[in-house]
Scaffold this motif. Structure first.
Motif, PDB file in Angstrom:
ATOM      1  N   LEU A  21      42.500  48.564  38.576  1.00 55.52           N
ATOM      2  CA  LEU A  21      42.904  49.511  37.533  1.00 55.52           C
ATOM      3  C   LEU A  21      44.212  50.201  37.895  1.00 55.52           C
ATOM      4  O   LEU A  21      45.054  50.450  37.026  1.00 55.52           O
ATOM      5  N   ALA A  22      44.406  50.504  39.167  1.00 54.01           N
ATOM      6  CA  ALA A  22      45.648  51.160  39.585  1.00 54.01           C
ATOM      7  C   ALA A  22      46.847  50.260  39.322  1.00 54.01           C
ATOM      8  O   ALA A  22      47.883  50.725  38.828  1.00 54.01           O
ATOM      9  N   LEU A  23      46.732  48.977  39.638  1.00 57.11           N
ATOM     10  CA  LEU A  23      47.833  48.048  39.366  1.00 57.11           C
ATOM     11  C   LEU A  23      48.139  47.977  37.875  1.00 57.11           C
ATOM     12  O   LEU A  23      49.300  48.031  37.451  1.00 57.11           O
ATOM     13  N   THR A  24      47.081  47.845  37.078  1.00 54.42           N
ATOM     14  CA  THR A  24      47.275  47.734  35.625  1.00 54.42           C
ATOM     15  C   THR A  24      47.864  49.009  35.046  1.00 54.42           C
ATOM     16  O   THR A  24      48.804  48.967  34.242  1.00 54.42           O
ATOM     17  N   ALA A  25      47.331  50.152  35.445  1.00 59.05           N
ATOM     18  CA  ALA A  25      47.788  51.422  34.886  1.00 59.05           C
ATOM     19  C   ALA A  25      49.193  51.789  35.362  1.00 59.05           C
ATOM     20  O   ALA A  25      49.962  52.395  34.610  1.00 59.05           O
ATOM     21  N   VAL A  26      49.537  51.430  36.592  1.00 63.33           N
ATOM     22  CA  VAL A  26      50.893  51.703  37.077  1.00 63.33           C
ATOM     23  C   VAL A  26      51.917  50.929  36.248  1.00 63.33           C
ATOM     24  O   VAL A  26      52.993  51.449  35.938  1.00 63.33           O
ATOM     25  N   GLY A  27      51.579  49.697  35.871  1.00 66.18           N
ATOM     26  CA  GLY A  27      52.475  48.944  34.993  1.00 66.18           C
ATOM     27  C   GLY A  27      52.670  49.633  33.657  1.00 66.18           C
ATOM     28  O   GLY A  27      53.796  49.731  33.143  1.00 66.18           O
ATOM     29  N   ILE A  40      50.883  48.796  23.483  1.00 66.29           N
ATOM     30  CA  ILE A  40      49.505  48.481  23.110  1.00 66.29           C
ATOM     31  C   ILE A  40      49.118  47.065  23.538  1.00 66.29           C
ATOM     32  O   ILE A  40      47.937  46.757  23.679  1.00 66.29           O
ATOM     33  N   ALA A  41      50.098  46.203  23.776  1.00 64.54           N
ATOM     34  CA  ALA A  41      49.820  44.818  24.176  1.00 64.54           C
ATOM     35  C   ALA A  41      49.608  44.675  25.681  1.00 64.54           C
ATOM     36  O   ALA A  41      49.480  43.554  26.176  1.00 64.54           O
ATOM     37  N   HIS A  42      49.559  45.785  26.396  1.00 63.87           N
ATOM     38  CA  HIS A  42      49.443  45.721  27.863  1.00 63.87           C
ATOM     39  C   HIS A  42      48.165  45.007  28.301  1.00 63.87           C
ATOM     40  O   HIS A  42      48.187  44.232  29.260  1.00 63.87           O
ATOM     41  N   GLY A  43      47.067  45.251  27.605  1.00 64.30           N
ATOM     42  CA  GLY A  43      45.810  44.585  27.952  1.00 64.30           C
ATOM     43  C   GLY A  43      45.880  43.086  27.739  1.00 64.30           C
ATOM     44  O   GLY A  43      45.231  42.312  28.476  1.00 64.30           O
ATOM     45  N   ALA A 217      54.328  44.272  32.779  1.00 60.91           N
ATOM     46  CA  ALA A 217      53.430  43.184  32.399  1.00 60.91           C
ATOM     47  C   ALA A 217      53.044  42.334  33.609  1.00 60.91           C
ATOM     48  O   ALA A 217      51.896  41.878  33.720  1.00 60.91           O
ATOM     49  N   ALA A 218      53.982  42.119  34.525  1.00 59.16           N
ATOM     50  CA  ALA A 218      53.690  41.324  35.720  1.00 59.16           C
ATOM     51  C   ALA A 218      52.643  42.004  36.601  1.00 59.16           C
ATOM     52  O   ALA A 218      51.784  41.339  37.189  1.00 59.16           O
ATOM     53  N   LEU A 219      52.688  43.332  36.694  1.00 61.53           N
ATOM     54  CA  LEU A 219      51.671  44.050  37.472  1.00 61.53           C
ATOM     55  C   LEU A 219      50.293  43.889  36.841  1.00 61.53           C
ATOM     56  O   LEU A 219      49.291  43.720  37.548  1.00 61.53           O
ATOM     57  N   ALA A 220      50.230  43.946  35.506  1.00 63.25           N
ATOM     58  CA  ALA A 220      48.948  43.726  34.831  1.00 63.25           C
ATOM     59  C   ALA A 220      48.452  42.307  35.076  1.00 63.25           C
ATOM     60  O   ALA A 220      47.252  42.086  35.322  1.00 63.25           O
ATOM     61  N   ALA A 221      49.344  41.322  35.012  1.00 66.27           N
ATOM     62  CA  ALA A 221      48.950  39.936  35.251  1.00 66.27           C
ATOM     63  C   ALA A 221      48.490  39.734  36.687  1.00 66.27           C
ATOM     64  O   ALA A 221      47.511  39.007  36.947  1.00 66.27           O
ATOM     65  N   LEU A 222      49.161  40.383  37.639  1.00 64.29           N
ATOM     66  CA  LEU A 222      48.749  40.281  39.041  1.00 64.29           C
ATOM     67  C   LEU A 222      47.358  40.865  39.235  1.00 64.29           C
ATOM     68  O   LEU A 222      46.528  40.300  39.965  1.00 64.29           O
TER      69      LEU A 222
END
Length: 308
Positions: A21-27, A40-43, A217-222
């Protein structure tokens, strides 16, 4: 087994959730902090990272570690490139207007989701972890002979889950070093502070925006690549990460990376403990109530700064 070992086990599960969650939210926080864009497309970028990880791991063959390492490289780069292209072709043309970018990213969400459904399908598919040894966890207590520890039956975790926590911590430190110690981080902070002044000093703001959108977006993908061996890749898996990321960013403070990390740890640990002892639904309800309290009593977030 006593209550204490159960809390330890639930905390470890929550720590895995907190790391991802930290990686996704930091992105998400990075994009808003620099660009003032609510993505809104982050997920769906998260979901796309998991799906690409499955494709890469499935096509590589051989030892699972080969496909997983390839997915760790390919998925964030591919998703980051798609996000940067979306920024240059869509958001740039809207001049990053807050209302119009929200509508545009909602449309991007549905486009990515439906294209994934058409190509990947509706099935949930697993990715094999590169290693997954079971690790027994000790518990300490005060017995008749003094302080001693033992290994309760069922109290264990896996080496991969511990690796996820460690990998997320390394990446988050890397993001902080990038923002604080590198030239590109300086350009991002200058653009965040005053876009017009950055333009006056010759900073290519539009390129910075494309880079920031791609990095977010790359952080969310990671994060998705790290979690997909524990969960499964599915075309609808982006909703929960998006919701939790917004909760974390609002609580921590919009644009505050330290606040985002602290809030992610709090939400992740509480989600893990509440989900084990009660239900995942209750965890989401309590997190949403906490967001309401923060918005009422401290609208700028716990670590955010009040704007004039």
């Amino acid at each position: 087994m006593e209550l204490g070992p159960y809390i330890l086990l639930a905390s470890l599960e929550g720590a895995v959730t907190a790391a991802v969650l930290a990686l996704t939210a930091v992105g998400l926080s990075l994009v808003f902090g620099v660009m003032r864009v609510v993505n809104i497309a982050h997920g769906e970028f998260f979901m796309l990272g998991a799906v690409i990880a499955w494709y890469v791991a499935h096509s590589m063959g051989g030892h699972p570690a080969l496909g997983f390492v390839a997915a760790l490289v390919v998925a964030p780069l591919f998703v980051g490139a798609i996000a940067a292209a979306a920024d240059m072709t869509i958001l740039k043309r809207l001049d990053y207007d807050p209302e119009r970018t929200i509508v545009a990213t909602i449309g991007l969400l549905y486009i990515i989701q439906q294209l994934t459904l058409m190509t990947y399908g509706p099935e949930a598919r697993p990715v094999e972890a590169p290693f997954n040894q079971r690790i027994a966890l000790p518990w300490f207590e005060w017995g008749e002979e003094g302080f001693e520890f033992y290994f309760p039956w069922g109290l264990s975790t896996t080496s991969y889950k511990l690796a996820v926590i460690g990998a997320a911590a390394v990446v988050l430190v890397g993001v902080w070093l990038m923002m604080a110690r590198t030239r590109i981080g300086l350009l991002m902070r200058a653009t965040q502070a005053d876009r017009d002044m950055a333009l006056a000093f010759g900073i290519p703001v539009e390129r910075v925006y494309a880079l920031v959108f791609g990095i977010g977006a790359a952080l969310a993908a990671l994060a998705a690549v790290l979690i997909v061996p524990i969960q499964q890749a599915h075309y609808l898996m982006g909703a929960d990460p998006l919701l939790l990321s917004f909760i974390v960013v609002i609580i921590g403070g919009l644009g505050s990376l330290p606040g985002t990390v602290v809030a992610a740890i709090f939400i992740g640990l509480s989600d893990g403990i509440i989900s084990v002892f009660f239900s995942p639904t209750l965890a989401k309800i309590l997190a949403t109530l906490l967001v309401g309290l923060v918005l009422v009593f401290r609208p700028q977030g716990l670590f955010g700064t009040r704007t004039a």
